[in-house]
Design a protein around this motif. Sequence first.
Motif, PDB file in Angstrom:
ATOM      1  N   GLU A  76       0.858  -1.188   0.000  1.00 41.46           N
ATOM      2  CA  GLU A  76       0.000   0.000   0.000  1.00 41.46           C
ATOM      3  C   GLU A  76       0.891   1.234   0.000  1.00 41.46           C
ATOM      4  OE1 GLU A  76      -3.720   0.155   2.482  1.00 41.46           O
ATOM      5  OE2 GLU A  76      -2.537   1.662   3.547  1.00 41.46           O
ATOM      6  N   GLU A  77       0.540   2.214  -0.819  1.00 35.27           N
ATOM      7  CA  GLU A  77       1.284   3.474  -0.889  1.00 35.27           C
ATOM      8  C   GLU A  77       0.297   4.607  -0.701  1.00 35.27           C
ATOM      9  OE1 GLU A  77       4.083   5.978  -4.032  1.00 35.27           O
ATOM     10  OE2 GLU A  77       3.659   3.871  -4.421  1.00 35.27           O
ATOM     11  N   ILE A  78       0.716   5.626   0.039  1.00 32.86           N
ATOM     12  CA  ILE A  78      -0.136   6.789   0.274  1.00 32.86           C
ATOM     13  C   ILE A  78       0.539   8.026  -0.295  1.00 32.86           C
ATOM     14  CG2 ILE A  78      -1.174   8.285   2.025  1.00 32.86           C
ATOM     15  CD1 ILE A  78      -1.433   5.792   3.795  1.00 32.86           C
ATOM     16  N   ILE A  79      -0.218   8.780  -1.095  1.00 36.72           N
ATOM     17  CA  ILE A  79       0.264  10.041  -1.653  1.00 36.72           C
ATOM     18  C   ILE A  79      -0.707  11.123  -1.210  1.00 36.72           C
ATOM     19  CG2 ILE A  79       0.719  11.329  -3.776  1.00 36.72           C
ATOM     20  CD1 ILE A  79       1.418   8.638  -5.106  1.00 36.72           C
ATOM     21  N   ASN A  80      -0.182  12.162  -0.571  1.00 39.44           N
ATOM     22  CA  ASN A  80      -1.011  13.281  -0.107  1.00 39.44           C
ATOM     23  C   ASN A  80      -1.082  14.341  -1.200  1.00 39.44           C
ATOM     24  OD1 ASN A  80      -1.659  12.571   2.700  1.00 39.44           O
ATOM     25  ND2 ASN A  80       0.555  12.561   2.929  1.00 39.44           N
ATOM     26  N   ILE A  81      -2.301  14.621  -1.656  1.00 41.40           N
ATOM     27  CA  ILE A  81      -2.473  15.586  -2.749  1.00 41.40           C
ATOM     28  C   ILE A  81      -3.106  16.881  -2.250  1.00 41.40           C
ATOM     29  CG2 ILE A  81      -2.660  13.795  -4.505  1.00 41.40           C
ATOM     30  CD1 ILE A  81      -5.737  14.584  -4.604  1.00 41.40           C
ATOM     31  N   ILE A  82      -2.939  17.904  -3.060  1.00 43.61           N
ATOM     32  CA  ILE A  82      -3.595  19.190  -2.832  1.00 43.61           C
ATOM     33  C   ILE A  82      -4.620  19.348  -3.955  1.00 43.61           C
ATOM     34  CG2 ILE A  82      -3.282  21.684  -2.683  1.00 43.61           C
ATOM     35  CD1 ILE A  82      -0.314  21.063  -1.968  1.00 43.61           C
ATOM     36  N   GLY A  83      -5.851  18.953  -3.704  1.00 49.66           N
ATOM     37  CA  GLY A  83      -6.948  19.112  -4.664  1.00 49.66           C
ATOM     38  C   GLY A  83      -6.678  18.547  -6.044  1.00 49.66           C
ATOM     39  N   GLY A  84      -7.674  18.671  -6.916  1.00 46.48           N
ATOM     40  CA  GLY A  84      -7.525  18.225  -8.295  1.00 46.48           C
ATOM     41  C   GLY A  84      -8.794  17.592  -8.828  1.00 46.48           C
ATOM     42  N   VAL A  85      -8.625  16.779  -9.858  1.00 47.08           N
ATOM     43  CA  VAL A  85      -9.745  16.039 -10.456  1.00 47.08           C
ATOM     44  C   VAL A  85      -9.294  14.615 -10.755  1.00 47.08           C
ATOM     45  CG1 VAL A  85     -10.859  18.059 -11.498  1.00 47.08           C
ATOM     46  CG2 VAL A  85      -9.189  16.777 -12.809  1.00 47.08           C
ATOM     47  N   VAL A  86     -10.282  13.704 -10.823  1.00 44.82           N
ATOM     48  CA  VAL A  86     -10.004  12.318 -11.181  1.00 44.82           C
ATOM     49  C   VAL A  86     -10.971  11.893 -12.268  1.00 44.82           C
ATOM     50  CG1 VAL A  86     -11.507  11.371  -9.372  1.00 44.82           C
ATOM     51  CG2 VAL A  86      -9.695   9.951 -10.319  1.00 44.82           C
ATOM     52  N   GLU A  87     -10.466  11.091 -13.202  1.00 42.72           N
ATOM     53  CA  GLU A  87     -11.297  10.493 -14.246  1.00 42.72           C
ATOM     54  C   GLU A  87     -11.051   8.985 -14.212  1.00 42.72           C
ATOM     55  OE1 GLU A  87     -11.982  11.106 -18.956  1.00 42.72           O
ATOM     56  OE2 GLU A  87      -9.973  10.442 -18.367  1.00 42.72           O
ATOM     57  N   VAL A  88     -12.143   8.228 -14.222  1.00 44.55           N
ATOM     58  CA  VAL A  88     -12.059   6.768 -14.271  1.00 44.55           C
ATOM     59  C   VAL A  88     -12.824   6.314 -15.508  1.00 44.55           C
ATOM     60  CG1 VAL A  88     -12.633   4.604 -13.110  1.00 44.55           C
ATOM     61  CG2 VAL A  88     -12.024   6.630 -11.749  1.00 44.55           C
ATOM     62  N   ILE A  89     -12.148   5.569 -16.385  1.00 42.22           N
ATOM     63  CA  ILE A  89     -12.802   5.041 -17.581  1.00 42.22           C
ATOM     64  C   ILE A  89     -12.003   3.846 -18.095  1.00 42.22           C
ATOM     65  CG2 ILE A  89     -11.654   6.642 -19.168  1.00 42.22           C
ATOM     66  CD1 ILE A  89     -14.388   6.714 -20.696  1.00 42.22           C
ATOM     67  N   HIS A  90     -12.696   2.758 -18.385  1.00 43.55           N
ATOM     68  CA  HIS A  90     -12.087   1.547 -18.959  1.00 43.55           C
ATOM     69  C   HIS A  90     -10.871   1.076 -18.165  1.00 43.55           C
ATOM     70  CE1 HIS A  90     -14.822   2.011 -22.273  1.00 43.55           C
ATOM     71  NE2 HIS A  90     -14.292   3.166 -22.632  1.00 43.55           N
ATOM     72  N   ASN A  91     -11.002   0.990 -16.840  1.00 42.09           N
ATOM     73  CA  ASN A  91      -9.929   0.528 -15.949  1.00 42.09           C
ATOM     74  C   ASN A  91      -8.677   1.394 -16.007  1.00 42.09           C
ATOM     75  OD1 ASN A  91     -11.255  -1.644 -14.673  1.00 42.09           O
ATOM     76  ND2 ASN A  91     -10.948  -2.907 -16.482  1.00 42.09           N
ATOM     77  N   LYS A  92      -8.838   2.663 -16.382  1.00 40.95           N
ATOM     78  CA  LYS A  92      -7.750   3.636 -16.346  1.00 40.95           C
ATOM     79  C   LYS A  92      -8.176   4.774 -15.419  1.00 40.95           C
ATOM     80  CE  LYS A  92      -5.806   4.858 -20.164  1.00 40.95           C
ATOM     81  NZ  LYS A  92      -5.648   5.322 -21.545  1.00 40.95           N
ATOM     82  N   ILE A  93      -7.352   5.059 -14.426  1.00 38.81           N
ATOM     83  CA  ILE A  93      -7.619   6.132 -13.475  1.00 38.81           C
ATOM     84  C   ILE A  93      -6.572   7.212 -13.702  1.00 38.81           C
ATOM     85  CG2 ILE A  93      -7.843   6.747 -11.039  1.00 38.81           C
ATOM     86  CD1 ILE A  93      -8.134   3.654 -10.553  1.00 38.81           C
ATOM     87  N   THR A  94      -7.040   8.423 -13.967  1.00 33.36           N
ATOM     88  CA  THR A  94      -6.126   9.544 -14.153  1.00 33.36           C
ATOM     89  C   THR A  94      -6.444  10.603 -13.112  1.00 33.36           C
ATOM     90  OG1 THR A  94      -6.056   9.102 -16.531  1.00 33.36           O
ATOM     91  CG2 THR A  94      -5.250  11.250 -15.782  1.00 33.36           C
ATOM     92  N   VAL A  95      -5.442  10.964 -12.316  1.00 35.01           N
ATOM     93  CA  VAL A  95      -5.590  12.012 -11.318  1.00 35.01           C
ATOM     94  C   VAL A  95      -4.739  13.199 -11.754  1.00 35.01           C
ATOM     95  CG1 VAL A  95      -5.169  12.697  -8.925  1.00 35.01           C
ATOM     96  CG2 VAL A  95      -6.007  10.389  -9.437  1.00 35.01           C
ATOM     97  N   LEU A  96      -5.383  14.349 -11.905  1.00 32.76           N
ATOM     98  CA  LEU A  96      -4.672  15.595 -12.164  1.00 32.76           C
ATOM     99  C   LEU A  96      -4.707  16.386 -10.862  1.00 32.76           C
ATOM    100  CD1 LEU A  96      -6.305  16.443 -15.614  1.00 32.76           C
ATOM    101  CD2 LEU A  96      -4.169  15.231 -15.182  1.00 32.76           C
TER     102      LEU A  96
END
Length: 82
Positions: free
Chosen positions: A55-75
């Motif tokens: 397990e890995e934890i990354i602390n982010i400062i806001g953004g957006v996420v898109e999930v489609i066809h088993n691909k997750i993109t976090v901006l």
Amino acid sequence: MRLTIITPDKPVFDGDATSVTVPGSGGAFEVLENHAPIVSTLEDGKIIIRTGKSEEIINIIGGVVEVIHNKITVLAEGIKEK
């Protein structure tokens, strides 16, 4: 599933995951394989990436996420360094 986390400065993560928990604006939610397509804004908080037994934890400062066809993109707007 493939997870990519990007900030304006640099790519942060690009790899496979079995589950990902993100800090959605309406509350944290988990993404598993074959999740329905979704686009959501993100609050400051933890992205928890699970790959098999690790397990890995990354602390982010806001953004957006898109999930489609088993691909997750976090901006993410940024990363909180430890």
